[in-house]
Design a protein around this motif. Structure first.
Motif, PDB file in Angstrom:
ATOM      1  N   PRO A  47       0.802  -1.237   0.000  1.00 18.93           N
ATOM      2  CA  PRO A  47       0.000   0.000   0.000  1.00 18.93           C
ATOM      3  C   PRO A  47       0.824   1.272   0.000  1.00 18.93           C
ATOM      4  O   PRO A  47       0.312   2.340  -0.331  1.00 18.93           O
ATOM      5  N   TYR A  48       2.124   1.182   0.352  1.00 22.59           N
ATOM      6  CA  TYR A  48       2.965   2.371   0.300  1.00 22.59           C
ATOM      7  C   TYR A  48       3.582   2.553  -1.083  1.00 22.59           C
ATOM      8  O   TYR A  48       4.210   3.582  -1.360  1.00 22.59           O
ATOM      9  N   ALA A  49       3.401   1.567  -1.956  1.00 29.36           N
ATOM     10  CA  ALA A  49       3.733   1.717  -3.366  1.00 29.36           C
ATOM     11  C   ALA A  49       2.499   2.130  -4.150  1.00 29.36           C
ATOM     12  O   ALA A  49       2.575   2.980  -5.052  1.00 29.36           O
ATOM     13  N   ASP A  50       1.354   1.546  -3.812  1.00 26.00           N
ATOM     14  CA  ASP A  50       0.084   1.886  -4.438  1.00 26.00           C
ATOM     15  C   ASP A  50      -0.973   1.911  -3.336  1.00 26.00           C
ATOM     16  O   ASP A  50      -1.405   0.863  -2.867  1.00 26.00           O
ATOM     17  N   PRO A  51      -1.388   3.090  -2.880  1.00 27.42           N
ATOM     18  CA  PRO A  51      -2.331   3.166  -1.757  1.00 27.42           C
ATOM     19  C   PRO A  51      -3.677   2.532  -2.039  1.00 27.42           C
ATOM     20  O   PRO A  51      -4.446   2.288  -1.103  1.00 27.42           O
ATOM     21  N   PHE A  52      -3.967   2.247  -3.310  1.00 26.25           N
ATOM     22  CA  PHE A  52      -5.195   1.521  -3.629  1.00 26.25           C
ATOM     23  C   PHE A  52      -5.213   0.161  -2.951  1.00 26.25           C
ATOM     24  O   PHE A  52      -6.283  -0.408  -2.718  1.00 26.25           O
ATOM     25  N   GLN A  53      -4.027  -0.381  -2.616  1.00 25.36           N
ATOM     26  CA  GLN A  53      -3.924  -1.691  -1.990  1.00 25.36           C
ATOM     27  C   GLN A  53      -4.200  -1.654  -0.487  1.00 25.36           C
ATOM     28  O   GLN A  53      -4.275  -2.708   0.153  1.00 25.36           O
ATOM     29  N   ALA A  54      -4.346  -0.479   0.101  1.00 29.97           N
ATOM     30  CA  ALA A  54      -4.582  -0.369   1.538  1.00 29.97           C
ATOM     31  C   ALA A  54      -5.944  -0.968   1.897  1.00 29.97           C
ATOM     32  O   ALA A  54      -6.927  -0.810   1.160  1.00 29.97           O
ATOM     33  N   GLU A  55      -6.003  -1.643   3.034  1.00 28.37           N
ATOM     34  CA  GLU A  55      -7.261  -2.237   3.473  1.00 28.37           C
ATOM     35  C   GLU A  55      -8.240  -1.183   3.967  1.00 28.37           C
ATOM     36  O   GLU A  55      -9.451  -1.347   3.834  1.00 28.37           O
ATOM     37  N   ASP A  56      -7.741  -0.119   4.576  1.00 25.90           N
ATOM     38  CA  ASP A  56      -8.606   0.898   5.173  1.00 25.90           C
ATOM     39  C   ASP A  56      -8.037   2.279   4.889  1.00 25.90           C
ATOM     40  O   ASP A  56      -6.906   2.581   5.263  1.00 25.90           O
ATOM     41  N   LEU A  57      -8.818   3.115   4.231  1.00 26.14           N
ATOM     42  CA  LEU A  57      -8.402   4.478   3.902  1.00 26.14           C
ATOM     43  C   LEU A  57      -9.189   5.521   4.683  1.00 26.14           C
ATOM     44  O   LEU A  57      -9.083   6.711   4.399  1.00 26.14           O
ATOM     45  N   SER A  58      -9.939   5.096   5.680  1.00 27.32           N
ATOM     46  CA  SER A  58     -10.896   5.980   6.331  1.00 27.32           C
ATOM     47  C   SER A  58     -10.245   7.151   7.052  1.00 27.32           C
ATOM     48  O   SER A  58     -10.891   8.181   7.261  1.00 27.32           O
ATOM     49  N   GLY A  59      -8.972   7.039   7.444  1.00 32.43           N
ATOM     50  CA  GLY A  59      -8.345   8.105   8.208  1.00 32.43           C
ATOM     51  C   GLY A  59      -7.589   9.121   7.400  1.00 32.43           C
ATOM     52  O   GLY A  59      -7.020  10.072   7.966  1.00 32.43           O
ATOM     53  N   VAL A  60      -7.538   8.979   6.076  1.00 34.33           N
ATOM     54  CA  VAL A  60      -6.719   9.895   5.282  1.00 34.33           C
ATOM     55  C   VAL A  60      -7.436  11.219   5.079  1.00 34.33           C
ATOM     56  O   VAL A  60      -8.644  11.349   5.300  1.00 34.33           O
ATOM     57  N   ALA A  61      -6.666  12.226   4.650  1.00 37.71           N
ATOM     58  CA  ALA A  61      -7.197  13.576   4.495  1.00 37.71           C
ATOM     59  C   ALA A  61      -8.227  13.642   3.372  1.00 37.71           C
ATOM     60  O   ALA A  61      -8.157  12.872   2.398  1.00 37.71           O
ATOM     61  N   PRO A  62      -9.188  14.559   3.474  1.00 34.12           N
ATOM     62  CA  PRO A  62     -10.093  14.817   2.350  1.00 34.12           C
ATOM     63  C   PRO A  62      -9.293  15.127   1.087  1.00 34.12           C
ATOM     64  O   PRO A  62      -8.157  15.612   1.159  1.00 34.12           O
ATOM     65  N   ALA A  63      -9.906  14.859  -0.068  1.00 29.32           N
ATOM     66  CA  ALA A  63      -9.122  14.871  -1.305  1.00 29.32           C
ATOM     67  C   ALA A  63      -9.846  15.537  -2.457  1.00 29.32           C
ATOM     68  O   ALA A  63     -11.077  15.497  -2.564  1.00 29.32           O
ATOM     69  N   THR A  64      -9.040  16.138  -3.312  1.00 28.35           N
ATOM     70  CA  THR A  64      -9.420  16.442  -4.691  1.00 28.35           C
ATOM     71  C   THR A  64      -8.666  15.479  -5.582  1.00 28.35           C
ATOM     72  O   THR A  64      -7.450  15.330  -5.438  1.00 28.35           O
ATOM     73  N   ILE A  65      -9.365  14.807  -6.465  1.00 26.21           N
ATOM     74  CA  ILE A  65      -8.724  13.909  -7.421  1.00 26.21           C
ATOM     75  C   ILE A  65      -9.151  14.327  -8.820  1.00 26.21           C
ATOM     76  O   ILE A  65     -10.343  14.447  -9.107  1.00 26.21           O
ATOM     77  N   ILE A  66      -8.158  14.569  -9.664  1.00 24.00           N
ATOM     78  CA  ILE A  66      -8.402  15.038 -11.024  1.00 24.00           C
ATOM     79  C   ILE A  66      -7.816  14.035 -12.007  1.00 24.00           C
ATOM     80  O   ILE A  66      -6.672  13.590 -11.845  1.00 24.00           O
ATOM     81  N   THR A  67      -8.598  13.674 -13.000  1.00 25.13           N
ATOM     82  CA  THR A  67      -8.120  12.796 -14.062  1.00 25.13           C
ATOM     83  C   THR A  67      -8.333  13.467 -15.414  1.00 25.13           C
ATOM     84  O   THR A  67      -8.999  14.500 -15.519  1.00 25.13           O
TER      85      THR A  67
END
Length: 320
Positions: free
Chosen positions: A229-249
């Motif tokens: 998950p530290y290479a690809d955070p998509f692999q993390a089991e739980d993301l509930s504690g991370v900061a609010p986000a803007t994601i742009i594609t």
């Protein structure tokens, strides 16, 4: 998810890039390629937008001195702080390659920006870039007075840098600090594994399949690391504690669907997310603003700046 056609300015940008004898990147001498890109950066960065001040310095890093560039807005402050990580597939990119982007972000957001010159692969494979990115974020949080900061902190990155910003947000949540108030991820390199329609449809536009494979081999090294998950955070089991986000594609970007999937993962774990897809854009458009570039890059910077201001509780400033 994509417009009927690529925006005319983006198409012109692609045509100019195709005239450069650089691709595929993996077939070029890496030292020559980096040197050539530094020359390109120098030409691009002539007559840059004015900010309050800039300072090149080093900070303590996990492997020695870590170069950073500090950008401060006009005024006395204190200001919120943004730690910025550049793109380039973890192999390319520098402080110079994203200088214009950082300057525009400072002007639009009113934040101090700390741009990080993290170690590059293949000389320094995973997790070197992660270690540098997290160390720089810790330093920014601990050196508020040096930065003319006010204690509020965000992380921003594009492409590989978007991956690093997401990973830093995850590490900060898991390790209890530093406190990251917001993250902005611009066409981030996340959700890498698995079949993605955008990767099948748009590889070859800016990013060739050979180059994507070269970046993966150079930085991740193995499929085992891709599941970290530290290479690809998509692999993390739980993301509930991370900061609010803007994601742009971008609509015509092979990384598009991975970024969208990560936004959906965050929402499913209860993280506030603003997701926007620039449906007529290509990978890398954020660093091609202005003359002979892509006007929508300014739109993107303005959006990120507005989201940072909202996250920090700052009033929006009128634009010319």
């Amino acid at each position: 998810m994509q417009a009927p056609e690529i925006h005319p300015q983006a198409r012109e940008y692609l045509d100019r890039q195709e005239r450069l004898p650089l691709y595929p990147l993996r077939d070029r001498n890496l030292r020559f390629l980096r040197s050539l890109m530094r020359v390109t950066d120098w030409f691009q960065n002539r007559n840059p937008p004015v900010v309050g001040s800039t300072e090149d310095r080093t900070i303590p890093g996990p492997a020695g001195d870590l170069p950073v560039r500090l950008y401060r807005p006009d005024g006395d402050g204190p200001f919120p702080t943004v730690v910025f990580f550049h793109g380039g597939g973890f192999v390319l990119g520098s402080l110079g390659s994203h200088d214009l982007f950082c300057r525009h972000l400072v002007r639009e957001s009113g934040c101090v920006v700390v741009s990080v010159d993290y170690r590059l692969a293949p000389e320094h494979p995973f997790p070197a870039a992660v270690e540098d990115a997290y160390a720089a974020t810790e330093w920014a949080a601990a050196n508020v007075e040096t930065l003319s900061g006010d204690g509020r902190l965000a992380v921003v990155g594009d492409s590989a840098g978007g991956n690093l910003a997401a990973v830093v947000s995850l590490l900060a949540a898991e390790r209890g600090g530093p406190d990251v108030d917001y993250q902005a991820l611009v066409y981030p390199g996340v959700g890498i594994t698995g079949e993605r329609p955008s990767a099948e449809e748009h590889t070859g536009i800016v990013l060739l399949e050979e180059d994507l494979e070269w970046f993966r081999e150079s930085y991740f090294g193995s499929d085992l690391n891709l599941r970290n998950p530290y290479a690809d955070p998509f692999q993390a089991e739980d993301l509930s504690g991370v900061a609010p986000a803007t994601i742009i594609t971008a609509g015509f970007d092979p990384l598009r669907d991975g970024g969208k999937a990560y936004a959906e993962r965050l929402v499913a774990d209860g993280v506030p997310v603003r997701y926007d897809n620039y449906d007529d854009m290509i990978h890398g458009f954020a660093t091609a603003p202005g003359a002979n570039g892509i006007d929508r890059a300014h739109e993107l910077v303005a959006q990120i700046a507005d989201d940072l201001r909202d996250a920090f509780g700052l009033e929006a400033e009128p634009r010319e």
